[in-house]
Design a protein around this motif. Sequence first.
Motif, PDB file in Angstrom:
ATOM      1  N   PRO A  63      -1.673  13.901  -8.828  1.00 27.69           N
ATOM      2  CA  PRO A  63      -2.287  12.564  -8.754  1.00 27.69           C
ATOM      3  C   PRO A  63      -1.499  11.571  -7.913  1.00 27.69           C
ATOM      4  N   GLU A  64      -0.301  11.955  -7.482  1.00 31.74           N
ATOM      5  CA  GLU A  64       0.507  11.040  -6.687  1.00 31.74           C
ATOM      6  C   GLU A  64       0.319  11.262  -5.188  1.00 31.74           C
ATOM      7  N   LYS A  76       8.823  -1.817  -4.253  1.00 35.25           N
ATOM      8  CA  LYS A  76       9.276  -1.269  -5.529  1.00 35.25           C
ATOM      9  C   LYS A  76       8.650   0.081  -5.829  1.00 35.25           C
ATOM     10  N   ARG A  77       7.744   0.511  -5.003  1.00 37.84           N
ATOM     11  CA  ARG A  77       7.064   1.775  -5.287  1.00 37.84           C
ATOM     12  C   ARG A  77       7.721   2.947  -4.572  1.00 37.84           C
ATOM     13  N   ALA A 107       4.250  -0.388 -12.949  1.00 38.59           N
ATOM     14  CA  ALA A 107       4.516  -0.856 -11.586  1.00 38.59           C
ATOM     15  C   ALA A 107       3.246  -1.127 -10.790  1.00 38.59           C
ATOM     16  N   ASP A 108       2.221  -0.345 -11.024  1.00 41.83           N
ATOM     17  CA  ASP A 108       1.060  -0.502 -10.139  1.00 41.83           C
ATOM     18  C   ASP A 108      -0.162   0.195 -10.750  1.00 41.83           C
ATOM     19  N   LEU A 133       1.037   3.640 -12.086  1.00 42.29           N
ATOM     20  CA  LEU A 133       2.373   4.032 -11.635  1.00 42.29           C
ATOM     21  C   LEU A 133       3.419   3.364 -12.510  1.00 42.29           C
ATOM     22  N   GLY A 174       2.303   1.961  -0.807  1.00 42.70           N
ATOM     23  CA  GLY A 174       1.419   1.865  -1.969  1.00 42.70           C
ATOM     24  C   GLY A 174       1.801   2.825  -3.084  1.00 42.70           C
ATOM     25  N   VAL A 191       1.324   8.384 -13.105  1.00 41.02           N
ATOM     26  CA  VAL A 191       2.469   8.877 -12.326  1.00 41.02           C
ATOM     27  C   VAL A 191       3.699   8.127 -12.799  1.00 41.02           C
TER      28      VAL A 191
END
Lengths: 357, 732
Positions: free
Chosen positions: B477-478, B609-610, A233-234, A241, B560, A259
């Motif tokens: 990490p998120e 989408k995140r 995704a990213d 991600l 983000g 993640v």
Amino acid sequence: MSLAFASVLFLAVTLVWILLPLVPAFHELRFKTDAEPLRVVRRSDTNIRHFALGFRGFLQKHFATHLDRCELTDLPQIGELTDGTPFCVLPETVEEPPVDQENPSTEEDPHLVISCGNLKLDAAKTYPREVYARGSLSAGKGASLRAALADQSIYLGDGCTSYRWLHANGEIHVGQACTLYGRVSADRLIKMGDDCRFERLHAPRIEFGTPAAPHETPEEVREIDLEKLPRFADHSADRYLFRRQLEIPAGGHVEGDIVVTGKLKIGAGARIDGSIKSHDDLELADNVRIAGSVVSGKNMRLGEGCALGGPVVAEQRAEIGAGCTFGDEENPTTLSARGLKIASGVVAYGTVWGGDS
Amino acid sequence: METRRQKILFVALLVLCTAVTLFRLTMPETFAVWMRVMPEDQTVIINNTQWKKLVSWDFSDGHFPDAWGWGDFDLENGDLVLHDPQGDWTVYFTPIEHAGDFILDTEFMIEPGENAGPQEAHLITRDSRELNSECGLAVFIGDHGFLRNTVRKKNYFRETVDLGQTVVAGQWQRARLQYLNGRVSAWVNGIEVPSPDGVYPQTLYTEPHFAAHNSTVHYRNIKIYSKMRNVPLPGRHQPSDLLAGLQPWRTEPVDLPRSWQRRGSGGSGGSGTGMARGAFNSAEVSPSLSLWKPITGNRPQTFSGVEPPPLPDRRGIPVLILKIIFGFIIVSICLYIIRHYVFTINRLTGQQRHPYLDLDTVEWPGVTVLIPAHNEEEVIGEVLEVLLEVDYPADRLRILPINDRSTDSTKEIIDRLCAENPGRITPFHRTDGEPGKAAALRDAMKMVDHEFVLVFDADYLPGTGLVKQLMAPFFDPEVGAVMGRVVPHNVGTNLLTRMLDLERSGGYQVDQQARMNLRLVPQYGGTVGGLRVQALDAVGGWRTDSLAEDTDATYRLLLGGWKTVYQNRSECYEQVPDTWSVRMNQIFRWTLGHNQTLTRYFWKMFGNKRTRFAEKVDGILLLGIYWMSPIMLLGWLVGGTLWYLGINKPGLIIILAVTTYSAVGNFAVFFEIATAAHLDGTRGRIRLLPFVLMGFMVSLVSVTRATLTQIFRLHGRDGIFWHKTKHKRREA
């Protein structure tokens, strides 16, 4: 009753009804019975030695003279503190607390036991008050302790229980099937027997069962291009991600943080130079190496021989396979889960938290 | 000037609202109907009471009145005909929706028929369309009828009474139904119908209407009067006295209309029994009202046995729009009520998430602590001294006070502490550039070489363990941002500080922690928190054009794919405003900032989408919370407008009242704050809960003012500057 009177009465009752809650409100405003700022923890209480340090201060305050006179007598000193707490100070030459002559078969020793040397506690006996040994402390099979402090090491026999905390300046050796509530800390080593249960352990090195032979690190790993994997995704700020789920193939190598908003599986022998996080379950196969932290929003399952460098957090349960290591001597870390099941042969450097482990 | 103009605007609005309300309260009960349909002023005095004629129909112009009902009804030969020959359902016809006290006069005729059951004509009033209660007169062919009284739905009270006369099928009869001061009375051909219990529930809503059951009934010469006022008259007068003075009943035989023959009705009517036309007082009869609009179609459908859907309101598009707005407002308020309840119940019964609290043995990363300061000589020294003593590896902690163009001795204090603690403090004296905290932070970031920054306002005092607690979540990490809990220090100063203490408690202890538990959107608040520098850079860094740089950063991080973590046990004292003007300005600023963020990121949230769906919903609700004050005020305005327009459905008003009360009163917010105090173990202060309503009112005004200001673009770029509260040195 006339309509006018009824109306006035209704209004009056309504007014009273509305104003009624304001009576205690104005009282509180006027007399300020609860107007202090909320008490904020100014100093960190996460120090695992907190209770041990407090107890040491207590000993210094109440038993400094007794401890100074240890060498002067060979007889136990028995007495009561001003609050009625019974105590027993043992000289260096006496290793076992005296038996209550009036009731020799009792299973409970009510004394606060303080030993000037090594201390041996009876098997299957309960010590509802703190215990201190200037030397080493050993508890017989099935003994129950409220809390214990030893300037050297602590040895617990099989089936022992501690209810509040244990601290040893040296090592703590725990027999099989022991239950350790609260905090357990040692300045050198904690060695846990099989089938033990605990809440919080802290030591430079913690061994569960017999340490397993170190697993061999796979010689060859292959680079994985994460951006080509499904559900990518990213990629920003060195973090990849993924949506829903991700599986890193065995022997893969990844640099960067990962993640995943769902499940994450990492194949055997894979190496991650970064941290990983999954919202759902996280599964590591055997011999996975992760340099950074490992976080799971749910359950975590680690295969055998995994080596994790950073902190490990599972918001639900974690199962740790044999031979896994957490941190190292130079870089201690924390393993934390709501429930932990740790196989024999695991070594952790630092802290292990488990609500029901 | 703007402030003065706004004040004048608000005062004018207040006066207008007050005037309209007073005007409405002094009007008669039937104001809405009167205003809508009655250009002429025809009144009549009956038994000490002045009545105003609302409706007078003879249908001679062939126009169908703007009324409603259900079943098969139509105009035939100048008569209103209600047709229910098989007794499928009671056909009814309602000339007006709301009459208050009223008199209904009409002539009616029951067509002859062969039906097994009693053929009935009804004159009825009731209190709502839902038939919660109704009361009125039913007349059978023959010599008896009954008064019906339904105080609850499907719980009829029917007592048959002797009418004292014979009602003949096919003959015109005359009837009157009166609802006055909660009593219902009825007369047939001038003779009062005995009433065993004519008491009718007092209600704001009465609805006179005609009905037919198991029969076909004709009505004509319909007149409805509404009570204007009581008129003192000498002596005791009964309604029957007045009726007794009317002209005697006269009957004139006429031929049956062809339509009857077409229906095949037999019985006495079929034998040619003539109709009787009664003679009302001709002075009371007026021409049909020109304001009533003729029906051009859209007639109610005939139905059988199944209750039809509600009839469409034919009062036009504006009312429909108002109703839609009103519905939207109700739904919005209910959403926030549900949100409050979900959060509070979660805190009381749900699983609490503190996943990073246990991380105490780790290799702590390097961190820079930013302390923005603008004229903070009173407090800057204290916060620096406290930070120098925190429990964190000194070689990995850099303290970076940002002295942004202070004109007091802030610079000197910082420099002195810097000299006393070499290598620990890196001062940043900012002398030019854009104004504002965000700009100061942006410039200071150029001096940051750590992966993480923590931000403390100058008046905050972090505890020794706070830096570690705030840094622990960054091992995930998120996590892009971390927020600690702010605790008021000057609680006992006055009522305002005590209320803010409760509000903060509810906001952090319940709201923020519940959002953390539910994996929603905890908010980074700009102080007592930290950010991952790489993540912040990835989403654009500090935005200097933002009125609330902290909220803006929270949402950009969210978009983000970065999470904000709330650490409820990472507490830090703050000085809350202790004057209402400061508090109102604070709310004003927050509103502007939130609304700005909402307009910037509202649509981006949908397509992102995140973020998960729950995060999108919570994120929008979190930003929309400052819209609820003007929406609530709009709800009151729309509700009142609908009321004035004659949409007098108490249900709507009650819904708004209940939901508003629930939103601000003891149900949702009170519950949340009380829960927070309970969780904090400070139960004594729960007694102050009633005062929260006062705080809500202040917020209502401030938030609405800010929102309107923003809508009309009264707040430009000049609004971005150092918004700060004057801080005082704490007591020892």
